[in-house]
Design a protein around this motif. Structure first.
Motif, PDB file in Angstrom:
ATOM      1  N   ASN A  70      19.853  -2.991   6.860  1.00 24.98           N
ATOM      2  CA  ASN A  70      19.760  -4.349   6.335  1.00 24.98           C
ATOM      3  C   ASN A  70      20.903  -4.659   5.385  1.00 24.98           C
ATOM      4  OD1 ASN A  70      17.235  -5.956   7.196  1.00 24.98           O
ATOM      5  ND2 ASN A  70      16.460  -3.882   6.914  1.00 24.98           N
ATOM      6  N   THR A 149       5.771  -0.287   2.673  1.00 21.59           N
ATOM      7  CA  THR A 149       5.736  -1.479   3.525  1.00 21.59           C
ATOM      8  C   THR A 149       6.316  -2.675   2.795  1.00 21.59           C
ATOM      9  OG1 THR A 149       3.704  -0.612   4.532  1.00 21.59           O
ATOM     10  CG2 THR A 149       4.266  -2.922   4.974  1.00 21.59           C
ATOM     11  N   GLU A 153       9.761  -4.810   3.621  1.00 23.88           N
ATOM     12  CA  GLU A 153       9.606  -6.234   3.924  1.00 23.88           C
ATOM     13  C   GLU A 153      10.515  -7.080   3.045  1.00 23.88           C
ATOM     14  OE1 GLU A 153       7.775  -8.005   6.043  1.00 23.88           O
ATOM     15  OE2 GLU A 153       6.494  -6.493   6.978  1.00 23.88           O
ATOM     16  N   SER A 157      14.537  -8.515   7.262  1.00 19.27           N
ATOM     17  CA  SER A 157      14.073  -9.734   7.907  1.00 19.27           C
ATOM     18  C   SER A 157      12.848  -9.403   8.767  1.00 19.27           C
ATOM     19  CB  SER A 157      15.192 -10.307   8.799  1.00 19.27           C
ATOM     20  OG  SER A 157      15.543  -9.366   9.791  1.00 19.27           O
ATOM     21  N   ALA A 158      12.263 -10.438   9.320  1.00 19.22           N
ATOM     22  CA  ALA A 158      11.079 -10.225  10.150  1.00 19.22           C
ATOM     23  C   ALA A 158      11.437  -9.526  11.457  1.00 19.22           C
ATOM     24  CB  ALA A 158      10.403 -11.568  10.442  1.00 19.22           C
ATOM     25  N   SER A 159      12.661  -9.705  11.926  1.00 26.36           N
ATOM     26  CA  SER A 159      13.082  -9.095  13.180  1.00 26.36           C
ATOM     27  C   SER A 159      13.686  -7.715  12.935  1.00 26.36           C
ATOM     28  CB  SER A 159      14.104  -9.988  13.878  1.00 26.36           C
ATOM     29  OG  SER A 159      15.242 -10.172  13.055  1.00 26.36           O
ATOM     30  N   TRP A 160      13.853  -6.969  14.025  1.00 29.75           N
ATOM     31  CA  TRP A 160      14.481  -5.647  13.933  1.00 29.75           C
ATOM     32  C   TRP A 160      15.954  -5.837  13.590  1.00 29.75           C
ATOM     33  CZ3 TRP A 160      11.342  -1.483  14.247  1.00 29.75           C
ATOM     34  CH2 TRP A 160      11.936  -0.233  14.258  1.00 29.75           C
ATOM     35  N   ALA A 188       7.186  -3.062  17.190  1.00 23.58           N
ATOM     36  CA  ALA A 188       6.728  -2.896  15.806  1.00 23.58           C
ATOM     37  C   ALA A 188       7.709  -3.584  14.872  1.00 23.58           C
ATOM     38  CB  ALA A 188       6.627  -1.416  15.437  1.00 23.58           C
ATOM     39  N   ARG A 189       7.205  -4.068  13.768  1.00 25.52           N
ATOM     40  CA  ARG A 189       8.092  -4.526  12.696  1.00 25.52           C
ATOM     41  C   ARG A 189       8.763  -3.307  12.077  1.00 25.52           C
ATOM     42  NH1 ARG A 189       6.994  -9.609  10.485  1.00 25.52           N
ATOM     43  NH2 ARG A 189       7.625  -8.880   8.424  1.00 25.52           N
ATOM     44  N   LEU A 190       9.936  -3.503  11.518  1.00 26.92           N
ATOM     45  CA  LEU A 190      10.633  -2.395  10.879  1.00 26.92           C
ATOM     46  C   LEU A 190       9.774  -1.781   9.782  1.00 26.92           C
ATOM     47  CD1 LEU A 190      13.240  -0.714  10.598  1.00 26.92           C
ATOM     48  CD2 LEU A 190      14.056  -2.428   8.969  1.00 26.92           C
ATOM     49  N   SER A 191       9.111  -2.612   9.001  1.00 27.09           N
ATOM     50  CA  SER A 191       8.278  -2.110   7.913  1.00 27.09           C
ATOM     51  C   SER A 191       7.125  -1.262   8.439  1.00 27.09           C
ATOM     52  CB  SER A 191       7.735  -3.271   7.070  1.00 27.09           C
ATOM     53  OG  SER A 191       6.968  -4.156   7.870  1.00 27.09           O
ATOM     54  N   GLU A 192       6.543  -1.643   9.571  1.00 25.02           N
ATOM     55  CA  GLU A 192       5.470  -0.860  10.176  1.00 25.02           C
ATOM     56  C   GLU A 192       5.979   0.497  10.640  1.00 25.02           C
ATOM     57  OE1 GLU A 192       2.501  -4.107  12.252  1.00 25.02           O
ATOM     58  OE2 GLU A 192       4.374  -3.615  13.288  1.00 25.02           O
TER      59      GLU A 192
END
Length: 330
Positions: A70, A149, A153, A157-160, A188-192
Motif C-alpha cells: 500500500n 484487521t 483496513e 484500500s478496499a480492493s487488493w 478475500a479482502r487484504l485485511s481478512e
C-alpha cells in the motif's frame, strides 16, 4: 553470485530486473527484526523495498507485505517503531504494547483444534509437514486479531493492492496452503487475508473467510519461499526472522527448545532456497544471527524486547549484506 552480476548488468543497461520479496513469520519481535533488516537492505543496496514485482508475506510478514504493497515507506514504519512519528506520515494504527494481546496467550478452548485436519494427517501422514500435523492437535486459541484487521483496513484500500501481493494462510480443515492474492485463490479482502495469516494456532482464534477457517501460514512454512520457484524472477530477497545464520547458547530449557525449532525452520528454508535457485533465480537470505537471538530471547511475542531487537537488527543486517550473501546455519 554470477546471476546477481547478470541482474546488475541488466539494470545498468536499463532492462527491468524482476525482483521478489519474501517476508517470513516471526511474531511481534520478528516483525521488528524485519524492519531493521529491510532498512539495511534499502541502505546497502540503494533500493526501495516497495519496488518489487512480487511480495510474499506469511504471518507477521503478511503485515509488512500489506504495508509495503500500500506504498507506505519503510522509513515511516521505522519511525513508528522508534516512536518518532512525523507530521504527514501515513497513520499506522498500532500499539506495540497491547495490540498483539501480550507476551502470553489467553487460555485456549478445550479439545482438538481441527479434528478434520487430524483425520487427514492420520490417513496420509507423509503429505503434511510436522508443524501442520501439530497444528491439528493444538486447541483453538481465544486471542483476537481485530487490531491487525483494523490497522490494515486503515492503511489500505478496499480492493487488493495493484502490486502482486501473496498472503499465505493454512486451511484449518484440509491443511492445504492457501495463497490469497494468487490467481485462483479464494476471494478475500487484504485485511481478512492478513488476519488469517497471523492466526497462530493455539493462540488466536481461526479466521473465517468464505465459509472456511484459516490459521497462520507459518503452520505450513515460515516463509513459503518455494512459491517463487520457476517464477522467472531475476532475484529474490528473503527476510526470515524464524531462521538463523548463527546461534547463541541459552541456558533455559524453553530457550534451548526454541533454538531446536529454529534449526528445523532453517533447514526447511535452505531446501526452499535451493529449489528457487535451481529454477534460475538469485536468492539473498537475511535471518537473525547469534547477537539477534540474544536480543530476541525465547519468546517472539515478548514486546518488551522490541527496541533492543530493532537496534541489533539494524547493525547485524547491515553487516550481513556487505557481501550480499548470508549463510544459514542449521
Amino acid at each position: 553470485m554470477q546471476r546477481a552480476a547478470n541482474a546488475a548488468h541488466r539494470a545498468e543497461r536499463g532492462v527491468h530486473v524482476r525482483r521478489g520479496l519474501v517476508l517470513g513469520a516471526g511474531g511481534v519481535l520478528g516483525f521488528t527484526w524485519t524492519v531493521g533488516a529491510l532498512h539495511a537492505l534499502e541502505q546497502s543496496l540503494g533500493m526501495d523495498v516497495r519496488d518489487m514485482d512480487v511480495i510474499v508475506g506469511t504471518s507477521a510478514g503478511s503485515i509488512m507485505a500489506a504495508v509495503l504493497s500500500n506504498d507506505v515507506p519503510l522509513d515511516t514504519v521505522l519511525r513508528h517503531q522508534r516512536g518518532r512519528v512525523r507530521p504527514g506520515d501515513v497513520e499506522i494504527d498500532w500499539n506495540y504494547d497491547s495490540d498483539s494481546g501480550g507476551a502470553l496467550p489467553p487460555l485456549p478452548l478445550l479439545g482438538l483444534g481441527s479434528p478434520q485436519l487430524l483425520a487427514r494427517v492420520a490417513r496420509h501422514p507423509s503429505r503434511f509437514p510436522p508443524i501442520t500435523a501439530a497444528t491439528a492437535l493444538l486447541p483453538r486459541g481465544r486471542g483476537r486479531l481485530a487490531p491487525v484487521t483494523n490497522m490494515v483496513e486503515r492503511i489500505g484500500s478496499a480492493s487488493w493492492p495493484e502490486r502482486e501481493t501473496w498472503i499465505v494462510a493454512l486451511d484449518y480443515a484440509t491443511g492445504r496452503r492457501t495463497v490469497f492474492g494468487q490467481q485462483g485463490a479464494p476471494g478475500a479482502r487484504l485485511s481478512e487475508a492478513v488476519t488469517a495469516s497471523c492466526a497462530i494456532p493455539g493462540w488466536y482464534a481461526p479466521v473465517r473467510i468464505g465459509g472456511r477457517l484459516y490459521v497462520d501460514g507459518g503452520a505450513h512454512s515460515a516463509t513459503s519461499l518455494d512459491l517463487l520457484a520457476g517464477s522467472a524472477l531475476d532475484e529474490v530477497f528473503v527476510v526470515a526472522p524464524m531462521a538463523a545464520t548463527g546461534y547463541d547458547q541459552p541456558l533455559s530449557f524453553v530457550g534451548q527448545l526454541e533454538r531446536r525449532f529454529r534449526r528445523t525452520v532453517t533447514r526447511r528454508l535452505q531446501r526452499e532456497a535451493e529449489k528457487v535457485t535451481r529454477s534460475g533465480t538469485e536468492v539473498t537470505l537475511l535471518a537473525p544471527g547469534a547477537d539477534d537471538l540474544r536480543a530476541i530471547g525465547s519468546n517472539m511475542m515478548d514486546h518488551r524486547r522490541r527496541r533492543a531487537v530493532l537496534r541489533t537488527s539494524l547493525c547485524t543486517s547491515t553487516d550481513a549484506l556487505r557481501d550480499r550473501r548470508s549463510d544459514l546455519s542449521a
